[in-house]
Design a protein around this motif. Structure first.
Motif, PDB file in Angstrom:
ATOM      1  N   HIS A 202      66.075   0.553  14.513  1.00 53.13           N
ATOM      2  CA  HIS A 202      66.405   0.641  13.085  1.00 53.13           C
ATOM      3  C   HIS A 202      65.255   1.211  12.280  1.00 53.13           C
ATOM      4  CE1 HIS A 202      64.826  -3.437  13.835  1.00 53.13           C
ATOM      5  NE2 HIS A 202      64.313  -3.379  12.627  1.00 53.13           N
ATOM      6  N   TRP A 203      64.002   0.985  12.730  1.00 53.00           N
ATOM      7  CA  TRP A 203      62.869   1.572  12.027  1.00 53.00           C
ATOM      8  C   TRP A 203      62.744   3.049  12.351  1.00 53.00           C
ATOM      9  CZ3 TRP A 203      61.232  -0.336   7.889  1.00 53.00           C
ATOM     10  CH2 TRP A 203      61.185  -1.724   7.695  1.00 53.00           C
ATOM     11  N   GLN A 204      63.105   3.425  13.555  1.00 53.85           N
ATOM     12  CA  GLN A 204      63.114   4.841  13.898  1.00 53.85           C
ATOM     13  C   GLN A 204      64.117   5.588  13.018  1.00 53.85           C
ATOM     14  OE1 GLN A 204      63.745   5.112  18.127  1.00 53.85           O
ATOM     15  NE2 GLN A 204      61.982   3.821  18.600  1.00 53.85           N
ATOM     16  N   ALA A 205      65.248   4.929  12.762  1.00 53.40           N
ATOM     17  CA  ALA A 205      66.249   5.528  11.876  1.00 53.40           C
ATOM     18  C   ALA A 205      65.735   5.589  10.438  1.00 53.40           C
ATOM     19  CB  ALA A 205      67.551   4.736  11.938  1.00 53.40           C
ATOM     20  N   TYR A 206      65.041   4.547  10.026  1.00 47.15           N
ATOM     21  CA  TYR A 206      64.491   4.508   8.660  1.00 47.15           C
ATOM     22  C   TYR A 206      63.537   5.669   8.433  1.00 47.15           C
ATOM     23  CZ  TYR A 206      61.416   2.980   4.862  1.00 47.15           C
ATOM     24  OH  TYR A 206      60.652   2.918   3.723  1.00 47.15           O
ATOM     25  N   TYR A 207      62.606   5.865   9.368  1.00 44.88           N
ATOM     26  CA  TYR A 207      61.627   6.934   9.196  1.00 44.88           C
ATOM     27  C   TYR A 207      62.234   8.309   9.455  1.00 44.88           C
ATOM     28  CZ  TYR A 207      57.854   3.631   8.519  1.00 44.88           C
ATOM     29  OH  TYR A 207      57.044   2.651   8.004  1.00 44.88           O
ATOM     30  N   GLY A 208      63.296   8.349  10.268  1.00 42.48           N
ATOM     31  CA  GLY A 208      63.914   9.640  10.556  1.00 42.48           C
ATOM     32  C   GLY A 208      64.906  10.093   9.503  1.00 42.48           C
ATOM     33  N   ASP A 209      65.635   9.129   8.899  1.00 42.61           N
ATOM     34  CA  ASP A 209      66.745   9.494   8.018  1.00 42.61           C
ATOM     35  C   ASP A 209      66.582   9.068   6.563  1.00 42.61           C
ATOM     36  OD1 ASP A 209      68.040  10.453  10.324  1.00 42.61           O
ATOM     37  OD2 ASP A 209      68.942   8.489  10.722  1.00 42.61           O
ATOM     38  N   ILE A 210      65.668   8.122   6.287  1.00 44.63           N
ATOM     39  CA  ILE A 210      65.569   7.576   4.932  1.00 44.63           C
ATOM     40  C   ILE A 210      64.227   7.895   4.275  1.00 44.63           C
ATOM     41  CG2 ILE A 210      65.571   5.455   3.556  1.00 44.63           C
ATOM     42  CD1 ILE A 210      67.492   4.271   5.647  1.00 44.63           C
ATOM     43  N   TYR A 211      63.156   7.579   4.959  1.00 44.07           N
ATOM     44  CA  TYR A 211      61.833   7.767   4.362  1.00 44.07           C
ATOM     45  C   TYR A 211      61.509   9.248   4.182  1.00 44.07           C
ATOM     46  CZ  TYR A 211      56.853   7.705   3.543  1.00 44.07           C
ATOM     47  OH  TYR A 211      55.611   7.905   2.986  1.00 44.07           O
ATOM     48  N   THR A 212      60.918   9.580   3.029  1.00 45.74           N
ATOM     49  CA  THR A 212      60.460  10.946   2.753  1.00 45.74           C
ATOM     50  C   THR A 212      59.083  10.875   2.097  1.00 45.74           C
ATOM     51  OG1 THR A 212      61.422  10.986   0.525  1.00 45.74           O
ATOM     52  CG2 THR A 212      62.832  11.728   2.348  1.00 45.74           C
ATOM     53  N   ASP A 213      58.394  12.006   2.025  1.00 51.30           N
ATOM     54  CA  ASP A 213      57.094  12.046   1.358  1.00 51.30           C
ATOM     55  C   ASP A 213      57.217  11.626  -0.101  1.00 51.30           C
ATOM     56  OD1 ASP A 213      55.862  12.895   3.661  1.00 51.30           O
ATOM     57  OD2 ASP A 213      55.876  15.017   3.117  1.00 51.30           O
ATOM     58  N   GLU A 214      58.289  12.047  -0.762  1.00 52.79           N
ATOM     59  CA  GLU A 214      58.491  11.685  -2.162  1.00 52.79           C
ATOM     60  C   GLU A 214      58.643  10.175  -2.321  1.00 52.79           C
ATOM     61  OE1 GLU A 214      58.646  12.229  -6.181  1.00 52.79           O
ATOM     62  OE2 GLU A 214      58.187  13.713  -4.626  1.00 52.79           O
ATOM     63  N   PHE A 215      59.298   9.538  -1.374  1.00 52.93           N
ATOM     64  CA  PHE A 215      59.436   8.082  -1.364  1.00 52.93           C
ATOM     65  C   PHE A 215      58.054   7.436  -1.325  1.00 52.93           C
ATOM     66  CE2 PHE A 215      60.063   3.917   0.379  1.00 52.93           C
ATOM     67  CZ  PHE A 215      61.369   3.525   0.072  1.00 52.93           C
ATOM     68  N   GLY A 216      57.206   7.934  -0.412  1.00 45.57           N
ATOM     69  CA  GLY A 216      55.872   7.373  -0.276  1.00 45.57           C
ATOM     70  C   GLY A 216      55.016   7.597  -1.504  1.00 45.57           C
ATOM     71  N   ILE A 217      55.090   8.780  -2.087  1.00 47.68           N
ATOM     72  CA  ILE A 217      54.311   9.084  -3.286  1.00 47.68           C
ATOM     73  C   ILE A 217      54.733   8.166  -4.433  1.00 47.68           C
ATOM     74  CG2 ILE A 217      53.946  10.838  -5.066  1.00 47.68           C
ATOM     75  CD1 ILE A 217      54.070  12.925  -2.791  1.00 47.68           C
ATOM     76  N   THR A 218      56.039   7.918  -4.556  1.00 44.57           N
ATOM     77  CA  THR A 218      56.525   7.011  -5.593  1.00 44.57           C
ATOM     78  C   THR A 218      56.031   5.592  -5.353  1.00 44.57           C
ATOM     79  OG1 THR A 218      58.506   8.367  -5.897  1.00 44.57           O
ATOM     80  CG2 THR A 218      58.587   6.119  -6.740  1.00 44.57           C
ATOM     81  N   ASP A 219      56.048   5.159  -4.102  1.00 51.31           N
ATOM     82  CA  ASP A 219      55.522   3.834  -3.773  1.00 51.31           C
ATOM     83  C   ASP A 219      54.045   3.720  -4.140  1.00 51.31           C
ATOM     84  OD1 ASP A 219      57.768   2.551  -2.943  1.00 51.31           O
ATOM     85  OD2 ASP A 219      57.197   2.376  -0.834  1.00 51.31           O
ATOM     86  N   ASP A 220      53.279   4.768  -3.889  1.00 51.22           N
ATOM     87  CA  ASP A 220      51.863   4.776  -4.280  1.00 51.22           C
ATOM     88  C   ASP A 220      51.710   4.466  -5.758  1.00 51.22           C
ATOM     89  OD1 ASP A 220      50.418   5.191  -1.995  1.00 51.22           O
ATOM     90  OD2 ASP A 220      50.257   7.351  -2.225  1.00 51.22           O
ATOM     91  N   GLU A 221      52.495   5.138  -6.572  1.00 52.28           N
ATOM     92  CA  GLU A 221      52.419   4.957  -8.016  1.00 52.28           C
ATOM     93  C   GLU A 221      52.813   3.533  -8.410  1.00 52.28           C
ATOM     94  OE1 GLU A 221      51.686   6.107 -11.973  1.00 52.28           O
ATOM     95  OE2 GLU A 221      51.302   7.194 -10.115  1.00 52.28           O
ATOM     96  N   ILE A 222      53.869   3.022  -7.796  1.00 55.34           N
ATOM     97  CA  ILE A 222      54.334   1.666  -8.109  1.00 55.34           C
ATOM     98  C   ILE A 222      53.253   0.639  -7.782  1.00 55.34           C
ATOM     99  CG2 ILE A 222      55.957  -0.144  -7.417  1.00 55.34           C
ATOM    100  CD1 ILE A 222      58.038   2.122  -6.987  1.00 55.34           C
ATOM    101  N   TYR A 223      52.727   0.709  -6.574  1.00 54.30           N
ATOM    102  CA  TYR A 223      51.746  -0.292  -6.160  1.00 54.30           C
ATOM    103  C   TYR A 223      50.421  -0.128  -6.911  1.00 54.30           C
ATOM    104  CZ  TYR A 223      54.893  -1.806  -2.480  1.00 54.30           C
ATOM    105  OH  TYR A 223      55.968  -2.316  -1.798  1.00 54.30           O
TER     106      TYR A 223
END
Length: 206
Positions: free
Chosen positions: A96-117
């Motif tokens: 399920h984590w392989q699917a998360y990183y393959g199909d859901i997570y994107t660089d934009e997601f990570g950049i937004t998380d950076d800003e939130i945290y």
């Protein structure tokens, strides 16, 4: 006695050091100011975990805080008993984590998380002196105004040499690889000394 709050991933924990409790950069930083080190760093730690730790502590009890932000692709999950880390391409990842990183997570997601945290950390720490650091060489946290990227500093010849000169050492100075662990993923004992001095110089001059 002063008490300093430290959290982050393997760099804050002192991963790969023979004696992390005494040799990691955070302990050297605390020792310089005669402060007790309260260190929650964890290998493979993520920013979500750092935030979870912060909101469960009364930060007014601490005189200073250092938050070493983790690479933004990491996260965690609760398996019913304990919190477990998840990040791309590691042995921890189940299908399920392989699917998360393959199909859901994107660089934009990570950049937004950076800003939130980052904003959360700044808000919670607004009433105490603090530093927010990066260790991923600016690759995923370029959109937030961190105080220092200590991994970049470890590679920066001019800054590193200025520290060595301030210690009374003379050229030729060791190559930057001399300050890394065997895996090259973390600072070694000497690298931690250099990082601690960067932080001390920054605090004393700002």
């Amino acid at each position: 006695m002063k008490k300093f709050y430290i959290d982050g991933s393997s760099w804050a924990k002192g991963w790969e050091l023979d004696n992390p409790e005494t040799d990691r950069w955070s302990r050297l930083f605390c020792d310089h100011y005669g402060a007790e080190e309260y260190n929650l760093g964890e290998n493979a730690g993520c920013n979500r975990r750092i935030a979870r730790n912060i909101i469960h502590h009364d930060m007014k009890e601490y005189d200073f805080a250092i938050i070493q932000m983790a690479p933004n692709s990491r996260t965690e999950y609760f398996d019913g008993k304990v919190w477990k880390p998840a990040k791309p391409n590691t042995k921890w990842n189940e299908p399920h984590w392989q699917a998360y990183y393959g199909d859901i997570y994107t660089d934009e997601f990570g950049i937004t998380d950076d800003e939130i945290y980052f904003r959360l950390f700044k808000e919670v720490l607004r009433d105490i002196p603090h530093l927010i650091l990066s260790v991923d060489r600016g690759q995923s946290q370029t959109t937030i105004p961190i105080d220092m990227d200590i991994s970049m500093k470890l590679d920066d010849r001019v800054s590193r040499h200025s520290v060595l000169k301030s210690w009374g050492l003379k050229p030729p100075f060791p190559y930057k690889e001399n300050y890394r662990s065997k895996s090259r993923a973390h600072p070694n004992k000497d690298g931690c000394k250099v990082i601690a001095q960067y932080l001390i110089d920054y605090v004393d001059n700002t």
